[in-house]
Design an enzyme around this catalytic site. Structure first.
Site, PDB file in Angstrom:
ATOM      1  N   GLY A 195      12.644  -5.887 -23.814  1.00 51.88           N
ATOM      2  CA  GLY A 195      12.538  -4.603 -23.660  1.00 51.88           C
ATOM      3  C   GLY A 195      13.019  -3.665 -24.706  1.00 51.88           C
ATOM      4  O   GLY A 195      12.466  -3.645 -25.644  1.00 51.88           O
ATOM      5  N   ASN A 235       7.834 -12.414 -15.139  1.00 52.85           N
ATOM      6  CA  ASN A 235       7.299 -10.965 -15.423  1.00 52.85           C
ATOM      7  C   ASN A 235       6.064 -10.966 -14.503  1.00 52.85           C
ATOM      8  O   ASN A 235       4.984 -11.149 -15.174  1.00 52.85           O
ATOM      9  CB  ASN A 235       6.831 -10.916 -16.954  1.00 52.85           C
ATOM     10  CG  ASN A 235       6.842  -9.402 -17.303  1.00 52.85           C
ATOM     11  OD1 ASN A 235       6.682  -8.478 -16.693  1.00 52.85           O
ATOM     12  ND2 ASN A 235       6.872  -9.204 -18.602  1.00 52.85           N
ATOM     13  N   TYR A 239       6.378 -10.232 -30.121  1.00 52.06           N
ATOM     14  CA  TYR A 239       7.197 -10.116 -28.842  1.00 52.06           C
ATOM     15  C   TYR A 239       7.082 -11.272 -27.772  1.00 52.06           C
ATOM     16  O   TYR A 239       6.045 -11.673 -27.555  1.00 52.06           O
ATOM     17  CB  TYR A 239       6.658  -8.899 -28.083  1.00 52.06           C
ATOM     18  CG  TYR A 239       7.390  -8.659 -26.880  1.00 52.06           C
ATOM     19  CD1 TYR A 239       8.763  -8.048 -27.003  1.00 52.06           C
ATOM     20  CD2 TYR A 239       6.815  -8.625 -25.365  1.00 52.06           C
ATOM     21  CE1 TYR A 239       9.517  -7.672 -25.889  1.00 52.06           C
ATOM     22  CE2 TYR A 239       7.358  -8.404 -24.489  1.00 52.06           C
ATOM     23  CZ  TYR A 239       8.772  -7.995 -24.398  1.00 52.06           C
ATOM     24  OH  TYR A 239       9.583  -7.495 -23.452  1.00 52.06           O
ATOM     25  N   HIS A 257      18.816 -11.813 -15.906  1.00 59.51           N
ATOM     26  CA  HIS A 257      17.996 -11.169 -14.997  1.00 59.51           C
ATOM     27  C   HIS A 257      18.236 -11.565 -13.364  1.00 59.51           C
ATOM     28  O   HIS A 257      17.738 -10.826 -12.670  1.00 59.51           O
ATOM     29  CB  HIS A 257      16.633 -11.166 -15.282  1.00 59.51           C
ATOM     30  CG  HIS A 257      16.249 -10.312 -16.588  1.00 59.51           C
ATOM     31  ND1 HIS A 257      17.143 -10.259 -17.680  1.00 59.51           N
ATOM     32  CD2 HIS A 257      15.265  -9.430 -16.986  1.00 59.51           C
ATOM     33  CE1 HIS A 257      16.673  -9.358 -18.888  1.00 59.51           C
ATOM     34  NE2 HIS A 257      15.301  -8.889 -18.257  1.00 59.51           N
ATOM     35  N   ARG A 289      -9.127   8.462  24.480  1.00 58.98           N
ATOM     36  CA  ARG A 289     -10.381   8.778  23.937  1.00 58.98           C
ATOM     37  C   ARG A 289     -10.647   8.447  22.428  1.00 58.98           C
ATOM     38  O   ARG A 289     -11.482   8.221  22.100  1.00 58.98           O
ATOM     39  CB  ARG A 289     -10.812   9.909  24.122  1.00 58.98           C
ATOM     40  CG  ARG A 289     -12.073  10.512  24.080  1.00 58.98           C
ATOM     41  CD  ARG A 289     -12.832  11.937  24.506  1.00 58.98           C
ATOM     42  NE  ARG A 289     -11.712  12.819  24.843  1.00 58.98           N
ATOM     43  CZ  ARG A 289     -11.422  14.127  24.624  1.00 58.98           C
ATOM     44  NH1 ARG A 289     -12.425  14.602  23.693  1.00 58.98           N
ATOM     45  NH2 ARG A 289     -10.578  14.801  24.795  1.00 58.98           N
TER      46      ARG A 289
END
Length: 524
Positions: free
Chosen positions: A63, A199, A56, A86, A287
């Site tokens: 994807g 990535n 891969y 992309h 306070r």
């Protein structure tokens, strides 16, 4: 910020280095350990690329398309195409400092030796940073999972000599022209390299790093303005006693109380809450200031812890595991790109910004209300009825607080599936980071309005000087510095917006904290 070189090695980087590169223009260089790790991891990729079995990111698609084995002749095209396809962002450009942080943090991961890119790729990215070339990156395009994909792709596109970028002179030009002008050769991507450049969680992490720096200053600034408001309202500083905070031992609360005590040291105005208009105790907004700001400080400490871990991480998919105790070098898919750890703390910080702004606005409103300000004129006006004083400044502050409450709604509670349901859960961390930047700006303005009101109110207490009741040294120092910056004080109405802008810059630049520290010494 002083210019210096940041050496990027295999062990990550620091929050200070991110800010130095993103905002200060610090130069970056690759350490010898990083260059060795880059070469070693590339040998693993080259070995796997020569085999026939699919790996891969090296010899497959990406994807939902990862099922296809890619022939060697098409792999360079595959890496170029993933960057081009992309780089699909839309909307306005994001800020230069965000893009520089994003690029620097991607370089940090490349230098880890777990991405498999050639040393040339890391060197080119460093050269682009050092040349002051800033890719055009758009607001929308990241879901905060599989990394900040579109933003990082626009940066990778610049390394290829494509798309547009801003030069050091601020002019947007074709990336190829800018690279040529600085003697940088465009990259020809090899196996795994396009994927490795896009990535990661680098955009959201860079924005977290800068938000941590900004909020650290803002929490201290808010301690100062809270103390000035307590002083102007003739409140009591007994609630800041260390023994009271020791029995509820939250470190941030104790730090805020110490800051407020330091600012109020020597004040002749505190402790008069029983004089003319008896009150048993001050309102919560006065306070409980250390408790609220302190909770924000502790949230910020947690965010810094998460950021530190992420800055030491190598975020990519797949990653290269070098030969060693785990066996031969190999490439493994993983889920480390998911932005949830960063997204959560980005949202946590937006909540703290909203709440700190809320309590700050409530204190300002007390200063302006003659029924609750213990002797101050309505709206701190010079001639109430003829003059409106800071009435509408508080409107502006209230509008900002309302916006901050909307920005506190967590982006990370959302998820929307993508990539044909392969990426079916995402972090929305980029969106969390973008809204946090807006929240930090809003909080800066809210604190600036309280600063204007508190300093004006203290000036209107001048009638007490004849009785020996004078503000503390820190208050006097802040008022003097603020007036020297051009922010006008008590008097007839005038055009107010420029004063508010100057006060905002006084807070944003750290001038408020420095002015107080001139009297108190270092604050926390």
């Amino acid at each position: 910020m002083t210019m210096h070189n940041v050496v990027v090695g295999t062990s990550g980087t620091s929050l200070d280095d991110v800010v130095a590169v993103a905002r200060g223009g610090a130069r970056v260089e690759l350490g010898e350990d990083a260059l060795a790790a880059l070469a070693a991891s590339r040998r693993v990729i080259d070995d796997l690329a020569a085999r026939t079995d699919p790996v891969y990111g090296v010899s497959t698609g990406f994807g939902a398309l990862a099922v296809r084995h890619i022939d060697p002749g098409l792999r360079g095209r595959l890496q170029r195409n993933i960057v081009r396809s992309h780089a699909a962002g839309m909307g306005p450009r994001v800020e230069r400092e965000v893009v520089r942080a994003l690029m620097f943090l991607r370089l940090k991961t490349l230098a880890s030796g777990h991405t498999g890119v050639r040393p040339l790729v890391a060197r080119t990215l460093a050269d682009v940073l050092n040349a002051g070339i800033t890719p055009v990156v758009h607001e929308y395009g990241s879901l905060g999972c599989s990394g900040d994909l579109a933003p990082l792709s626009h940066c990778a596109l610049t390394l290829m000599g494509e798309g547009e970028a801003e030069g050091p002179d601020g002019t947007v030009r074709p990336a190829a022209e800018l690279l040529a002008a600085h003697g940088i050769e465009p990259l020809e991507l090899a196996e795994k390299e396009g994927l490795a450049l896009l990535n990661g969680t680098d955009g959201m992490l860079g924005m977290l790093a800068m938000a941590c720096a900004d909020l650290g200053r803002l929490f201290t600034s808010a301690d100062v303005t809270a103390a000035l408001t307590l002083e102007a309202l003739l409140g009591t500083d007994r609630v800041l006693a260390p023994e009271l905070h020791a029995i509820r031992p939250h470190p941030g609360q104790a730090a805020s109380a110490r800051n407020m005590r330091a600012v109020l040291a020597g004040s002749g105005l505190t402790g008069h809450h029983q004089d003319d208009a008896p009150r048993v105790q001050d309102a919560y907004s006065v306070r409980c200031a250390p408790q609220v700001a302190g909770a924000g400080r502790d949230t910020l400490a947690h965010a810094r812890t998460v950021a530190g871990r992420e800055l030491a991480a190598a975020v990519d998919n797949p990653v290269v595991l070098l030969p060693g105790d785990t066996g031969p070098g190999r490439v493994e898919s993983n889920g480390n790109f998911h932005g949830a750890p960063v997204a959560y703390v980005l949202d946590f910080l937006a909540i703290t910004a909203a709440d700190l702004a809320s309590i700050t606005e409530r204190r300002t409103d007390r200063l302006l209300d003659k029924n609750r300000s213990h002797g101050l004129p309505p709206f701190l006006a010079d001639d109430p009825g003829v003059d409106s004083g800071l009435m509408i400044a508080q409107y502006t502050q209230a509008a900002l607080v309302s916006e901050l409450k909307r920005l506190a709604v967590p982006a990370s509670a959302d998820s929307i599936p993508s990539s044909a349901m392969q990426e079916d859960h995402v972090s929305m961390g980029w969106s969390a980071a973008r809204k946090l930047r807006t929240a930090v700006d809003g909080l800066t303005r809210v604190v600036a309005v309280e600063l204007c009101a508190a300093t004006r109110a203290l000036e209107l207490r001048d009638g007490l000087r004849a009785q020996g009741y004078v503000p503390g040294a820190a208050a006097e120092a802040v008022i003097a510095a603020l007036r020297a910056s051009g922010v006008r004080g008590a008097g007839p109405d005038h055009y107010l917006a420029p004063d508010l802008l100057l006060a905002e810059e006084f807070v944003r630049s750290g001038a408020l904290v420095r002015a107080a520290e001139a009297a108190t010494g270092p604050l926390e």
